[in-house]
Design a protein around this motif. Structure first.
Motif, PDB file in Angstrom:
ATOM      1  N   UNK A 195       0.806  -1.214   0.000  1.00 25.47           N
ATOM      2  CA  UNK A 195       0.000   0.000   0.000  1.00 25.47           C
ATOM      3  C   UNK A 195       0.836   1.259   0.000  1.00 25.47           C
ATOM      4  N   UNK A 196       2.069   1.217   0.529  1.00 32.46           N
ATOM      5  CA  UNK A 196       2.876   2.423   0.605  1.00 32.46           C
ATOM      6  C   UNK A 196       3.362   2.888  -0.759  1.00 32.46           C
ATOM      7  N   UNK A 197       3.304   2.019  -1.780  1.00 38.68           N
ATOM      8  CA  UNK A 197       3.849   2.376  -3.086  1.00 38.68           C
ATOM      9  C   UNK A 197       2.774   2.497  -4.153  1.00 38.68           C
ATOM     10  N   UNK A 198       1.529   2.614  -3.748  1.00 31.03           N
ATOM     11  CA  UNK A 198       0.455   2.662  -4.732  1.00 31.03           C
ATOM     12  C   UNK A 198       0.512   3.913  -5.604  1.00 31.03           C
ATOM     13  N   UNK A 199       1.136   4.982  -5.088  1.00 26.98           N
ATOM     14  CA  UNK A 199       1.231   6.197  -5.898  1.00 26.98           C
ATOM     15  C   UNK A 199       2.151   5.998  -7.091  1.00 26.98           C
ATOM     16  N   UNK A 200       3.258   5.322  -6.865  1.00 24.32           N
ATOM     17  CA  UNK A 200       4.235   5.140  -7.947  1.00 24.32           C
ATOM     18  C   UNK A 200       4.088   3.795  -8.641  1.00 24.32           C
ATOM     19  N   UNK A 201       3.549   2.808  -7.965  1.00 25.74           N
ATOM     20  CA  UNK A 201       3.357   1.480  -8.558  1.00 25.74           C
ATOM     21  C   UNK A 201       1.917   1.057  -8.350  1.00 25.74           C
ATOM     22  N   UNK A 202       1.024   1.493  -9.226  1.00 25.19           N
ATOM     23  CA  UNK A 202      -0.399   1.197  -9.015  1.00 25.19           C
ATOM     24  C   UNK A 202      -0.697  -0.286  -9.137  1.00 25.19           C
ATOM     25  N   UNK A 203      -1.827  -0.676  -8.575  1.00 25.70           N
ATOM     26  CA  UNK A 203      -2.259  -2.062  -8.658  1.00 25.70           C
ATOM     27  C   UNK A 203      -2.522  -2.454 -10.100  1.00 25.70           C
ATOM     28  N   UNK A 204      -2.124  -3.669 -10.442  1.00 26.66           N
ATOM     29  CA  UNK A 204      -2.340  -4.160 -11.799  1.00 26.66           C
ATOM     30  C   UNK A 204      -3.822  -4.151 -12.147  1.00 26.66           C
ATOM     31  N   UNK A 205      -4.661  -4.507 -11.159  1.00 25.00           N
ATOM     32  CA  UNK A 205      -6.090  -4.582 -11.447  1.00 25.00           C
ATOM     33  C   UNK A 205      -6.659  -3.243 -11.870  1.00 25.00           C
ATOM     34  N   UNK A 206      -6.111  -2.154 -11.358  1.00 25.78           N
ATOM     35  CA  UNK A 206      -6.615  -0.833 -11.721  1.00 25.78           C
ATOM     36  C   UNK A 206      -5.997  -0.307 -13.002  1.00 25.78           C
ATOM     37  N   UNK A 207      -4.927  -0.939 -13.460  1.00 27.25           N
ATOM     38  CA  UNK A 207      -4.178  -0.416 -14.615  1.00 27.25           C
ATOM     39  C   UNK A 207      -4.400  -1.219 -15.877  1.00 27.25           C
ATOM     40  N   UNK A 208      -4.904  -2.451 -15.721  1.00 27.25           N
ATOM     41  CA  UNK A 208      -4.929  -3.362 -16.877  1.00 27.25           C
ATOM     42  C   UNK A 208      -5.776  -2.838 -18.026  1.00 27.25           C
ATOM     43  N   UNK A 209      -6.908  -2.241 -17.714  1.00 21.14           N
ATOM     44  CA  UNK A 209      -7.797  -1.789 -18.783  1.00 21.14           C
ATOM     45  C   UNK A 209      -7.114  -0.773 -19.679  1.00 21.14           C
ATOM     46  N   UNK A 210      -6.416   0.188 -19.082  1.00 16.29           N
ATOM     47  CA  UNK A 210      -5.738   1.194 -19.893  1.00 16.29           C
ATOM     48  C   UNK A 210      -4.531   0.611 -20.598  1.00 16.29           C
ATOM     49  N   UNK A 211      -3.861  -0.353 -19.968  1.00 19.19           N
ATOM     50  CA  UNK A 211      -2.725  -0.993 -20.640  1.00 19.19           C
ATOM     51  C   UNK A 211      -3.171  -1.739 -21.880  1.00 19.19           C
ATOM     52  N   UNK A 212      -4.276  -2.478 -21.767  1.00 20.00           N
ATOM     53  CA  UNK A 212      -4.749  -3.288 -22.885  1.00 20.00           C
ATOM     54  C   UNK A 212      -5.182  -2.416 -24.049  1.00 20.00           C
ATOM     55  N   UNK A 213      -5.719  -1.235 -23.741  1.00 25.16           N
ATOM     56  CA  UNK A 213      -6.175  -0.346 -24.806  1.00 25.16           C
ATOM     57  C   UNK A 213      -5.127   0.690 -25.193  1.00 25.16           C
ATOM     58  N   UNK A 214      -3.910   0.506 -24.689  1.00 27.16           N
ATOM     59  CA  UNK A 214      -2.765   1.374 -24.947  1.00 27.16           C
ATOM     60  C   UNK A 214      -3.145   2.848 -25.089  1.00 27.16           C
ATOM     61  N   UNK A 215      -3.932   3.291 -24.100  1.00 28.07           N
ATOM     62  CA  UNK A 215      -4.328   4.696 -24.137  1.00 28.07           C
ATOM     63  C   UNK A 215      -3.689   5.508 -23.015  1.00 28.07           C
ATOM     64  N   UNK A 216      -3.347   4.859 -21.884  1.00 22.59           N
ATOM     65  CA  UNK A 216      -2.848   5.617 -20.749  1.00 22.59           C
ATOM     66  C   UNK A 216      -1.588   4.990 -20.162  1.00 22.59           C
ATOM     67  N   UNK A 217      -0.675   4.554 -20.988  1.00 24.20           N
ATOM     68  CA  UNK A 217       0.562   4.014 -20.446  1.00 24.20           C
ATOM     69  C   UNK A 217       1.292   5.111 -19.685  1.00 24.20           C
ATOM     70  N   UNK A 218       1.833   4.801 -18.527  1.00 27.55           N
ATOM     71  CA  UNK A 218       2.455   5.845 -17.723  1.00 27.55           C
ATOM     72  C   UNK A 218       3.573   6.586 -18.456  1.00 27.55           C
ATOM     73  N   UNK A 219       4.404   5.863 -19.186  1.00 24.91           N
ATOM     74  CA  UNK A 219       5.526   6.515 -19.848  1.00 24.91           C
ATOM     75  C   UNK A 219       5.586   6.215 -21.326  1.00 24.91           C
ATOM     76  N   UNK A 220       5.301   4.972 -21.711  1.00 23.87           N
ATOM     77  CA  UNK A 220       5.587   4.540 -23.070  1.00 23.87           C
ATOM     78  C   UNK A 220       4.957   5.385 -24.144  1.00 23.87           C
ATOM     79  N   UNK A 221       3.646   5.668 -24.025  1.00 23.11           N
ATOM     80  CA  UNK A 221       2.991   6.412 -25.087  1.00 23.11           C
ATOM     81  C   UNK A 221       3.320   7.892 -25.017  1.00 23.11           C
TER      82      UNK A 221
END
Length: 1111
Positions: A48-74
């Protein structure tokens, strides 16, 4: 440790306040309460202490799959890095692309490949070069485009290719310098292609449809005068048509796209008409007579009857042909000597496919300009000394022809293979459609071209084939003479197709220039990035029309074709170079879905392109390469600095000073990121490495190449211990050579090992060749007092890598890892993706599986779903994300619902905190230590005696707790050990005593034995506990520690159940303690988390994306 830290640690136990119990990096007092509420009762409290910099996969997967909100790559990848992007953020959302392979790639490629050359120059090329020579030209050009298409397919399927097509692929693969140079060349090629199509359109109009529309009359003119008049007509009408087409593109580009299918239908119908005509010639050849004088072809408009004399009303009458060669129409007139000496014969222009004419047309017949077209095999009586006369009566060669000229003129007819990749933003599945559609289109067009060469040579008379403008067949288009039902099918079909192709070129070229301008790599072109409010490139269209006018002024189709051949060949050459370079560099991001490529094929395609450039026209090739070189140097010195993760950048990483200086200009792009590892090893008294398997694992990870530094520290001073440092360095080099690790060794001499390790982390590497990943072994036996300082050093390494934004790899049980000589014939590499760490967990198994040790292992990815997560959607999103990453793995979502904290977890936390309290006594005086330990012992023994067993617990849980208590006793018992005493941070120095003396001088050994006997529970007495009877004691536990222990226990249960038999388990490593109060607890959490697993690789990301879906 400071007094304030010590006091904070003592006061933190049992207060239940999460604000004071968050000794982890990245924690903030303001946000701790909110996080505690958010994650309270969940299974992820450990992270829980690192959720700001390393978000949970469950909350990030949707945007990763649709390659719309990658933190850095796009963000670093696209025009978002340009200043103009801010103005375009508010554009309206567009509908999802729906074009498939047929409509999106195959048909556009067919339309762009089939063009003006097929209709206007193909028959002439067969007549001049012969069937054999023409077939070689066609095969060579089609092979070049096929090899280029293979390379392009590999690049296009290596990630998501946004709209931008070939320029995007080249620039992102070879860098801004090459990308800008080749982008401009591709733009110029497309622009000159527009000029060529317009010239072809005017040629069809003025020669075959309405010759009367010529402004400069050709009638009665001979030689150079007739040629100049024709070219002037082309210039005037070409400028008019160009202006009209530019206006159409400016006003309504959408109509151009809507008419594309109509123009394509014209092309296909014209080709079908030719094939039907060929079949018809076998049964009923069409009547297209050609009149020959001797063996010379006569212009059809110079006669009405192919004869010198005819019988009319029993009287011999001269014909119009007679009047053309004689000074009067009478029989006694003075006639041309050649006319007098040779007979007039009429031959069939299209004898048919069964006539055997193929043998005569098999070999070439190259002509000089002004040479009369003659038929082979016919007698010709000519005086070699007499000058030719009446040449305007014969069909003449308009240009000097040779093999390389034919190559230059023909090559534009195979261009257009990029049409599918240019539409990549509109495709439903670009990675599937581009290879299939492009290669299918090239195969189709190649078959048509090759069969056309053979069929033209088998059906049409040689003199008709060499008649470029159909002067001997009543001014008909030569290919039209073969078509069924009428030559006008070809004439109008080719006219509309060239109009359409010209419009497409004037539509595509400005957009390409706009894309280059908006990238900002060529400063003086930035003005052309602007356009109308709807984004239409107005200024770019104006420049395109101006450059296109240059081609119109040249006016000759045969002169413009080699120019655009140069630019297209250069573009194709760099596509092949990009693919070959990426393949040979073997960058971790190079994972094309299209598997049927090889660097040798790309190299062959590149060589063919370069050869064809100089075959077509060596001076045009030099000019094109000069233009590209000037643009390259301009971008290098004056252009905007861009980092696109290109292959040239990858080469620079391993070059010398110049490359090091370039690499040091900025951090590497996500696509070039590879683990550049600093391996921290320890050496024994003989300076031998204690963990050699660390280097085995490093070697297995280095399929991604990159940098490897193996470092160790020697305790002492540099002057006194230089020899030991040299021995340690030799030992490292020898082990690296044995394990085949390519890299560098580094030994630091320091007053203590902790500082030495810190120095290695800080100063390792040079410039851009600096490590971004640290590998350190898990401290064995860390619970034993003699290894107490070792695990403290380990946690300091974790802290320093976190602060330095370095990735961290911690292999546990390193001795059980395979050596380089072992092979796994089956098994799994399991990835437990709990928090998003920039993609390290995805990249590492891919790199490991490149090595022969792990090649046969399958990859499985597990991620954790909470109570409020949609596990089904999570699985779909994860599969989509892996598809875009081109990584094959079995996906499973593990549901971890909220549950009550078990008694086992309470007991583990209780033992951990008791042990922590014991270790803290090292900072107290002897008397204080005795009182503190005795009070802990008494309270613990009293609490145990108060409890009655009511329910059986597992033998495993009880034994684990007992062993933990015993180990904590042992550490407490050895607290006065001389070795441990020197390592402690106690402010008061005590005299070393025997290992058995604990605290009391009167009876140290007896006290220690009695304390141990009473403290250790009987093996059978506490196997069953009633959780409800434990409440008073449990309530004093630190709630934050309890929740983290709950997370560790629950995760360990799931991981052990799913991955017990896995060959390797990769797992997110929780963050380190922020202060030193929580060191022992942190180690205990990690120990519980990985308990029962054979090979575990704990992974911490470096705070940046290391894997991307983009090409």
């Amino acid at each position: 440790m400071t007094d304030s830290e010590e006091g904070e640690g003592l006061n933190s136990r049992g207060d239940g306040n999460p604000k004071e119990n968050s000794p982890f990096i990245n924690s903030s007092a303001a946000g701790d309460a909110e996080k505690s509420q958010q994650y309270d009762g969940k299974n992820m409290a450990l992270f829980e202490e690192e959720m700001d910099t390393s978000p949970m996969v469950s909350s990030l997967l949707s945007s990763l799959a649709n390659y719309s909100n990658l933190p850095t790559g796009s963000k670093e990848h696209e025009e978002a890095e340009n200043n103009e992007e801010g103005a375009r953020q508010s554009k309206k959302p567009i509908k999802a692309p729906q074009l498939g392979t047929l409509m999106g790639v195959y048909l556009p490629c067919i339309q762009n490949i089939f063009g003006v050359i097929l209709f206007l120059r193909m028959t002439w090329m067969v007549g001049i070069g012969g069937v054999f020579g023409s077939f070689i030209i066609v095969f060579m050009c089609c092979s070049t485009t096929m090899l280029t298409a293979i390379s392009m397919s590999a690049i296009a399927t290596n990630g998501v290719v946004p709209a931008g097509g070939s320029y995007y692929m080249i620039s992102r693969s070879l860098g801004p310098e090459f990308g800008g140079a080749v982008g401009i060349c591709f733009y110029l090629g497309t622009t000159f292609a527009g000029a060529m199509y317009i010239l072809g359109c005017i040629e069809i109009l003025l020669i075959y449809i309405v010759p009367q529309a010529a402004i400069f009359k050709i009638e009665g003119l001979e030689g150079a005068e007739a040629e100049i008049a024709l070219l002037n007509n082309m210039r005037v009408y070409g400028t008019i048509v160009l202006s009209f087409m530019a206006l159409v593109v400016f006003v309504g580009v959408k109509y151009v796209n809507k008419l594309a299918l109509v123009f394509l239908a014209c092309v296909i119908l014209s080709i079908l008409a030719v094939y039907v005509g060929v079949i018809k010639t076998a049964v009923d050849p069409p009547a297209f007579p050609v009149c020959l004088l001797g063996n010379r072809t006569l212009v059809s408009k110079g006669y009405d009857i192919c004869a010198k004399l005819i019988e009319m009303d029993n009287e011999t009458v001269t014909t119009r042909l007679w009047g053309s060669f004689c000074d009067s129409e009478y029989l006694n007139a003075t006639c041309d000597e050649y006319f007098t000496n040779n007979n007039v014969t009429e031959i069939q222009g299209i004898p048919g496919v069964t006539s055997g004419i193929l043998a005569e047309n098999l070999f070439g017949n190259y002509l000089k300009k002004g040479t009369i077209l003659a038929k082979r095999g016919l007698p010709s009586d000519v005086d070699p000394d007499s000058p030719p006369s009446s040449t305007n009566r014969y069909v003449l060669a308009d240009i000097t022809s040779f093999f390389t000229l034919l190559v230059g003129i023909y090559f534009p007819s195979v261009t257009g293979i990029m049409a599918g990749s240019n539409r990549s933003g509109d495709l439903r599945d670009a990675q599937k459609s581009i290879p299939i559609g492009t290669i299918a289109a090239i195969t189709t067009t190649s078959i048509v071209y090759m069969s056309s060469v053979v069929l033209f040579g088998a059906c049409i008379e040689g003199v008709v084939l060499r008649d470029k403008f159909g002067e001997g067949v009543n001014g008909n288009l030569v290919i039209g003479t073969l078509a069924w039902p009428s030559p006008w099918v070809i004439v109008f079909g080719s006219f509309f197709s060239t109009c359409g192709a010209g419009l497409q070129s004037l539509t595509g070229a400005p957009r390409l220039l706009q894309a280059i301008s908006r990238d900002g790599i060529i400063p003086f072109l930035r003005v052309f990035g602007h356009g109308k409010a709807n984004g239409e490139p107005t200024w770019a269209l104006l420049l395109t029309a101006s450059i296109c006018e240059i081609g119109i002024i040249i006016a000759s189709l045969d002169s413009v074709a080699p120019i655009l051949s140069m630019f297209f060949l250069m573009c194709y050459m760099f596509v092949n170079l990009a693919c070959a370079l990426q393949t040979l560099l073997r960058t971790p991001n190079w994972r094309p879905r299209f598997k049927f490529y090889h660097w040798a094929l790309s190299f062959l395609g590149m060589s063919l392109c370069l050869s064809l450039m100089f075959i077509c026209s060596w001076y045009y090739a030099m000019v094109a390469m000069g233009i590209a070189t000037c643009i390259y140097k301009y971008i290098e010195f004056c252009g905007a600095e861009k980092e696109w993760g290109d292959g040239i950048r990858g080469i620079s990483l391993s070059a010398a000073r110049f490359a090091l200086m370039r690499v040091e200009e900025g951090p590497p792009h996500t696509k070039n990121w590879r683990p550049q590892i600093l391996v921290l090893v320890s050496v024994d008294a003989e300076q031998n490495v204690e963990q050699p398997r660390l280097l085995s694992l490093t070697n297995q990870l280095k399929a991604g190449k990159g940098l490897t530094i193996v470092g160790t520290s020697v305790q002492g001073t540099f002057l006194d211990n230089y020899t030991e440092a040299q021995r340690a360095d030799q030992s490292l080099r020898k082990l690296m050579e044995t394990e085949k690790v390519k890299g560098f060794s580094q030994v630091v001499v320091s007053s203590n090992l902790r500082d030495g390790t810190s120095h290695l982390i800080q100063i390792g590497g040079l410039g851009g060749l600096k490590h971004n990943t640290v590998m350190v072994s898990w401290p064995r036996n860390w619970k034993r007092p003699e290894y107490h300082q070792q695990f403290r050093n380990f946690i300091e390494v974790v802290r320093e890598t976190t602060v330095a934004s370095l990735a961290l790899l911690v292999p546990k049980n390193i001795s059980s890892y395979p050596s380089n000589g072992e092979r796994f014939t089956e098994g799994h590499i399991d990835v437990w993706w709990v928090v998003h760490d920039g993609g390290m967990l995805m990249l590492l198994p891919f790199l490991l599986r490149q090595h022969k040790v792990w090649r046969k292992c399958k990859m499985r990815i597990f991620t954790v779903a909470q109570m409020d997560d949609n596990s089904i959607q999570m699985r779909k999103d994860l599969i989509t994300f892996l598809y875009h990453l081109r990584i094959e793995a079995v996906v499973e979502v593990v549901e971890m619902h909220d549950s009550d904290i078990s008694a086992y977890t309470y007991e583990k936390t209780l033992v951990m905190e008791e042990r922590t309290q014991i270790l803290k006594q090292m900072h107290l005086t002897k008397n204080e230590m005795e009182r503190e330990i005795q009070s802990i012992t008494d309270s613990s023994r009293g609490s145990i005696r108060r409890k009655n067993p009511t329910a059986l617990r597992s033998q495993h849980s009880n034994e684990e707790r007992v062993s933990l208590v015993e180990k904590s006793e042992d550490e407490a018992g050895m607290v006065s050990n001389p070795k441990q005493q020197t390592q402690s941070h106690s402010k008061k120095t005590s005299t070393p005593t025997s290992p058995t003396s604990l605290t009391c001088p009167a009876g140290p050994a007896g006290d220690a034995a009695t304390w141990t006997d009473h403290k250790s529970p009987p093996t059978g007495h506490e196997e069953g506990k009633d959780p409800f009877n434990m409440k008073p004691e449990w309530e004093n536990l630190n709630q934050t520690d309890l929740r983290r222990m709950h997370t560790a226990v629950r995760l360990n249960e799931v991981i052990t159940r799913k991955s017990k038999e896995a060959k390797l388990v990769l797992l997110n490593m929780p963050g380190p303690p922020k202060n030193r109060v929580g060191n022992e607890n942190y180690m205990e959490f990690l120990e519980v988390l990985t308990e029962g697993l054979n090979r575990v690789l704990l992974v911490r990301g470096g705070g940046r994306e290391v894997i991307t879906i983009y090409s």
